[in-house]
Design a protein around this motif. Structure first.
Motif, short mmCIF file in Angstrom:
data_model
loop_
_atom_site.label_atom_id
_atom_site.label_comp_id
_atom_site.label_asym_id
_atom_site.label_seq_id
_atom_site.Cartn_x
_atom_site.Cartn_y
_atom_site.Cartn_z
N ALA A 99 51.19 85.73 9.69
CA ALA A 99 49.83 85.87 10.22
C ALA A 99 49.53 84.75 11.22
O ALA A 99 48.94 84.99 12.28
CB ALA A 99 48.82 85.84 9.07
N PHE A 100 49.96 83.52 10.92
CA PHE A 100 49.74 82.41 11.83
C PHE A 100 50.50 82.63 13.14
O PHE A 100 49.97 82.41 14.23
CB PHE A 100 50.17 81.10 11.18
N ARG A 101 51.75 83.09 13.04
CA ARG A 101 52.54 83.32 14.26
C ARG A 101 51.94 84.43 15.11
O ARG A 101 51.88 84.31 16.35
CB ARG A 101 53.98 83.66 13.89
N THR A 102 51.47 85.48 14.47
CA THR A 102 50.84 86.58 15.22
C THR A 102 49.57 86.10 15.93
O THR A 102 49.35 86.41 17.10
CB THR A 102 50.51 87.74 14.25
N ALA A 103 48.75 85.33 15.21
CA ALA A 103 47.53 84.81 15.83
C ALA A 103 47.86 83.88 16.98
O ALA A 103 47.19 83.90 18.03
CB ALA A 103 46.70 84.08 14.78
N CYS A 104 48.89 83.07 16.84
CA CYS A 104 49.30 82.15 17.91
C CYS A 104 49.76 82.93 19.14
O CYS A 104 49.34 82.63 20.26
CB CYS A 104 50.42 81.25 17.40
N MET A 105 50.62 83.93 18.91
CA MET A 105 51.13 84.71 20.05
C MET A 105 50.01 85.46 20.75
O MET A 105 49.95 85.49 21.98
CB MET A 105 52.22 85.67 19.58
N GLY A 107 46.89 84.66 20.83
CA GLY A 107 46.05 83.68 21.52
C GLY A 107 46.66 83.23 22.83
O GLY A 107 45.96 83.11 23.85
N VAL A 108 47.97 82.95 22.84
CA VAL A 108 48.63 82.50 24.07
C VAL A 108 48.66 83.63 25.10
O VAL A 108 48.37 83.42 26.29
CB VAL A 108 50.05 81.97 23.77
N VAL A 109 49.01 84.85 24.67
CA VAL A 109 49.08 85.98 25.60
C VAL A 109 47.70 86.30 26.16
O VAL A 109 47.55 86.54 27.36
CB VAL A 109 49.71 87.22 24.90
N ALA A 120 55.18 82.26 24.74
CA ALA A 120 54.49 82.40 23.47
C ALA A 120 55.48 82.62 22.34
O ALA A 120 55.31 82.10 21.24
CB ALA A 120 53.50 83.56 23.53
N LYS A 121 56.55 83.40 22.59
CA LYS A 121 57.57 83.62 21.56
C LYS A 121 58.19 82.30 21.14
O LYS A 121 58.42 82.05 19.97
CB LYS A 121 58.66 84.56 22.08
N THR A 122 58.49 81.46 22.12
CA THR A 122 59.13 80.17 21.82
C THR A 122 58.15 79.20 21.19
O THR A 122 58.45 78.53 20.21
CB THR A 122 59.69 79.57 23.11
N ALA A 123 56.95 79.10 21.73
CA ALA A 123 55.98 78.13 21.27
C ALA A 123 55.44 78.45 19.88
O ALA A 123 55.13 77.55 19.11
CB ALA A 123 54.81 78.04 22.25
N CYS A 124 55.36 79.73 19.55
CA CYS A 124 54.78 80.12 18.26
C CYS A 124 55.83 80.40 17.19
O CYS A 124 55.51 80.90 16.12
CB CYS A 124 53.91 81.36 18.44
#
Length: 125
Positions: A99-105, A107-109, A120-124
């Motif tokens: 859930a955190f990774r999905t929210a991060c991606m 947010g970045v996108v 975003a794939k790399t950062a999250c």
């Protein structure tokens, strides 16, 4: 033997009444915490909030060549989780990570308009 103390306010010697000594723990259901609580009640310390309450525990005092040894026998349940508790914890934390990774991606996108989806794939991760 009574205790004699000098009262500085009146200038007289005062004889303090004898303090009853609690009985030593014997056989049966007495715990070490009961004995400590009795001693605290018989000779209450001058602490804010009054005499502290001792939690229930059992143990023994013994004398060693290096000093006094306190052994506390614990009746507490073991803290090692069972297999199903470990499985539930692992699944919960894995889901939380996804859930955190999905929210991060997302947010970045969303903030870059889709231009940084590779970043975003790399950062999250």
């Amino acid at each position: 033997m009574p205790t004699v103390a000098h009262d500085q306010e009146t200038g007289r010697d005062v004889v303090a009444p004898p303090v009853p000594v609690p009985k030593s723990p014997g056989s049966g259901s007495r715990r070490l915490s009961d004995t400590i609580q009795e001693h605290l009640n018989a000779c209450p310390p001058d602490l804010p909030g009054g005499t502290p309450q001792v939690h229930d525990f059992d143990g023994t005092f013994s004398l060693t060549d290096k000093g006094l040894k306190l052994t506390i026998t614990s009746g507490e349940a073991p803290t090692k989780p069972t297999w199903w508790q470990s499985t539930l914890l692992a699944a919960g934390f894995y889901s939380l990570g996804l859930a955190f990774r999905t929210a991060c991606m997302l947010g970045v996108v969303a903030s870059t308009g889709g231009a940084a989806s590779v970043l975003a794939k790399t950062a999250c991760a």
